[in-house]
Design a protein around this motif. Structure first.
Motif, PDB file in Angstrom:
ATOM      1  N   CYS A  81       2.347  -9.801  37.595  1.00 48.82           N
ATOM      2  CA  CYS A  81       2.890  -8.899  38.621  1.00 48.82           C
ATOM      3  C   CYS A  81       1.776  -8.625  39.627  1.00 48.82           C
ATOM      4  O   CYS A  81       0.640  -9.065  39.449  1.00 48.82           O
ATOM      5  N   CYS A 103       3.136  -0.460  30.219  1.00 44.64           N
ATOM      6  CA  CYS A 103       2.695  -1.432  31.248  1.00 44.64           C
ATOM      7  C   CYS A 103       1.566  -2.358  30.766  1.00 44.64           C
ATOM      8  O   CYS A 103       0.553  -1.907  30.244  1.00 44.64           O
ATOM      9  N   TYR A 104       1.766  -3.659  30.974  1.00 35.00           N
ATOM     10  CA  TYR A 104       0.737  -4.649  30.583  1.00 35.00           C
ATOM     11  C   TYR A 104      -0.598  -4.381  31.287  1.00 35.00           C
ATOM     12  O   TYR A 104      -1.670  -4.568  30.723  1.00 35.00           O
ATOM     13  N   HIS A 105      -0.496  -3.986  32.550  1.00 35.13           N
ATOM     14  CA  HIS A 105      -1.737  -3.839  33.305  1.00 35.13           C
ATOM     15  C   HIS A 105      -2.544  -2.649  32.787  1.00 35.13           C
ATOM     16  O   HIS A 105      -3.773  -2.716  32.695  1.00 35.13           O
TER      17      HIS A 105
HETATM   18  S1  SF4 Z   1       4.906  -1.881  34.617  1.00 37.76           S
HETATM   19 FE1  SF4 Z   1       2.831  -2.687  34.774  1.00 37.76          FE
HETATM   20  S2  SF4 Z   1       3.005  -4.851  34.205  1.00 37.76           S
HETATM   21 FE2  SF4 Z   1       5.052  -4.104  34.692  1.00 37.76          FE
HETATM   22  S3  SF4 Z   1       5.360  -4.586  36.894  1.00 37.76           S
HETATM   23 FE3  SF4 Z   1       4.576  -2.484  36.763  1.00 37.76          FE
HETATM   24  S4  SF4 Z   1       2.356  -2.665  36.992  1.00 37.76           S
HETATM   25 FE4  SF4 Z   1       3.147  -4.708  36.443  1.00 37.76          FE
END
Ligand code: SF4
Ligand code: SF4
Length: 465
Positions: free
Chosen positions: A355, A406-408
């Motif tokens: 993303c 969230c992965y980030h």
């Molecule tokens: S939740 Fe986190 S991993 Fe998912 S789109 Fe949003 S910033 Fe990217």
């Protein structure tokens, strides 16, 4: 547990109490049931685990719902296809502002900005279509740095994509996230003619916004942003809502004051808050106490959301609106968001990332528009997150609405995006419980609200997101 005790699966249900009626949230199916007196007494009796407190029929019923008894054994889920229909084009790495907390690791000033070429953008669009052919609707999002610094490309790509998808008998819609400062009448007219969805990054009233959102020369950008927002809102189509996105960083927790300014003074249709809990630069993260304050502010805003919803209106508080939409749609998320499966981000150089938050970070990419999407690598990543039987998530009653977070954030916090975000779960559980309470109140007092605002959100209840 002795032989005459039932095995109670507390993580599979939640009783939501409100003044009018009590509801049971059944976690495995993400469904809400109204509790009549008989069922309420049944649930209350679960506190006393003794088998003899229940009739045979009651035990069968509770087992069917997985509220008692052994659960289904864990099944490995494979993901080999990535039918993304949303493409985030990071068309410029540079920005004309220097927000103190900006997460973009590759951020340059405008003069050093890396700009996407038309060829890269069109190759990315072709990849998007090849990965998910035959869909009715696609989305192209322009992101940066500051995407309007590369407006000529936006124009060319919008015209190209409109024609491209029309030939495929499909529709495409366009969205952009911008700091607003480069908007002109000409740009607004163009965005309007293609019905762009627009999100403006703006952090609140002047004193708050100017703490962090600075120009390259170090002065506050509020006056300039406000002028452009007023121009945009005066020219834009009233049916196409324009939202504000607020980043809450250390020292900034005034949720209601910020919402009031952006919604009531500036007339944004929606205001969404992004609390910083895992920024690249840790000094901008909200402290634990501040995070609690932010979510307390969210709940106060939430009471106002309920009041408006009961009158048939939306008060623009999009954080809660999204959760209510997920509950209404009965979502059973296995993944936290569409990153990698429903959407792909492309850097200005043409690399595929999960993303936009990963674009520009040092996390390895998943192929390139020239060489193609690296499906085996993406499959490994997604399957690891899906199938890691993380005890914290598998016994959490909000797992189907949070799906590990969230992965980030995990990447920043643990250097591993496939791990769950476990540093503020209690706050998240409390917040989702508030979402369930909100849903039950509105369902009781004004169920027409859901038809009015969530018609298009009914959706993917059986998929991954
Ligand atoms: S939740 Fe986190 S991993 Fe998912 S789109 Fe949003 S910033 Fe990217
Ligand atoms: S990350 Fe935390 S809140 Fe989310 S599902 Fe896992 S345990 Fe629950």
């Amino acid at each position: 547990m002795s032989n005459n005790e039932l095995k109670i699966n507390n993580h599979n249900f939640r009783v939501i109490k409100n003044s009018d009626s009590n509801l049971l949230f059944h976690v495995p199916s993400s469904s809400l049931f109204e509790l009549d007196e008989t069922n309420e007494s049944l649930i209350n009796r679960l506190d006393n685990k003794k088998i003899e407190s229940f009739s045979k029929e009651e035990i069968v019923e509770l087992e069917k719902l997985n509220i008692v008894g052994n659960e289904e054994p864990f099944k490995y889920t494979e993901v080999k296809n990535f039918p993304a229909t949303t493409l985030i084009l990071n068309i410029a790495s540079g920005c004309n502002l220097s927000c103190t907390y900006c997460y973009k690791a590759d951020l340059e000033t405008l003069s050093n900005s890396g700009n996407m070429t038309f060829e890269t953008a069109t190759q990315a669009i072709e990849h998007l279509y090849e990965g998910a052919p035959g869909q009715k609707l696609y989305n192209v999002t322009f992101f940066g740095g500051e995407p309007l610094s590369n407006f000529e490309l936006i124009k060319d790509v919008t015209i190209y994509a409109t024609k491209f998808f029309k030939e495929k008998d499909a529709q495409v819609d366009f969205t952009i996230t911008t700091n607003a400062t480069l908007l002109t009448k000409e740009i607004i007219s163009f965005l309007k003619s293609y019905q762009f969805g627009i999100t403006i990054s703006m952090d609140g009233p002047k004193a708050i916004h100017n703490k962090t959102r600075l120009t390259n020369s170090g002065s506050g950008s509020y006056d300039m942003v406000r002028k452009k927002v007023e121009l945009l809102l005066s020219m834009y189509d009233k049916n196409r809502p324009i939202g504000a996105r607020v980043t809450l960083t250390r020292g900034i927790t005034q949720v209601e004051e910020i919402w009031d300014h952006l919604f009531n003074d500036l007339n944004f249709s929606e205001v969404g808050f992004a609390p910083a809990t895992a920024s690249d630069n840790a000094i901008f993260n909200l402290s634990e106490k501040e995070l609690v304050d932010v979510f307390e502010g969210f709940k106060k805003m939430g009471e106002a959301y309920i009041d408006s919803a009961c009158k048939g209106e939306f008060n623009g508080f999009s954080n809660l609106h999204r959760i209510v939409g997920d509950i209404h749609a009965g979502r059973k998320k296995k993944l936290p968001c569409g990153a990698g499966v429903g959407l792909l981000s492309v850097s200005y150089e043409g690399d595929f990332d999960l993303c936009h938050r990963f674009t520009g970070s040092d996390f390895p990419n998943f192929g390139n528009v020239k060489t193609g999407l690296d499906k085996p690598k993406l499959s490994n990543f997604i399957e690891k997150r899906l199938n890691t039987n993380d005890g914290d998530c598998s016994t959490c009653h909000i797992r189907n609405l949070c799906a590990g977070g969230c992965y980030h954030e995990s990447y920043i916090k643990y250097n591993d995006p496939s791990k769950a975000v476990l540093h503020y779960c209690d706050i998240m559980r409390d917040w989702i419980d508030f979402g369930l309470y909100t849903y039950s109140k509105i369902r009781n007092d004004n169920p027409e609200f859901f038809d009015k605002y969530f018609n298009e959100e009914k959706g993917d209840t059986n998929g991954l997101i």
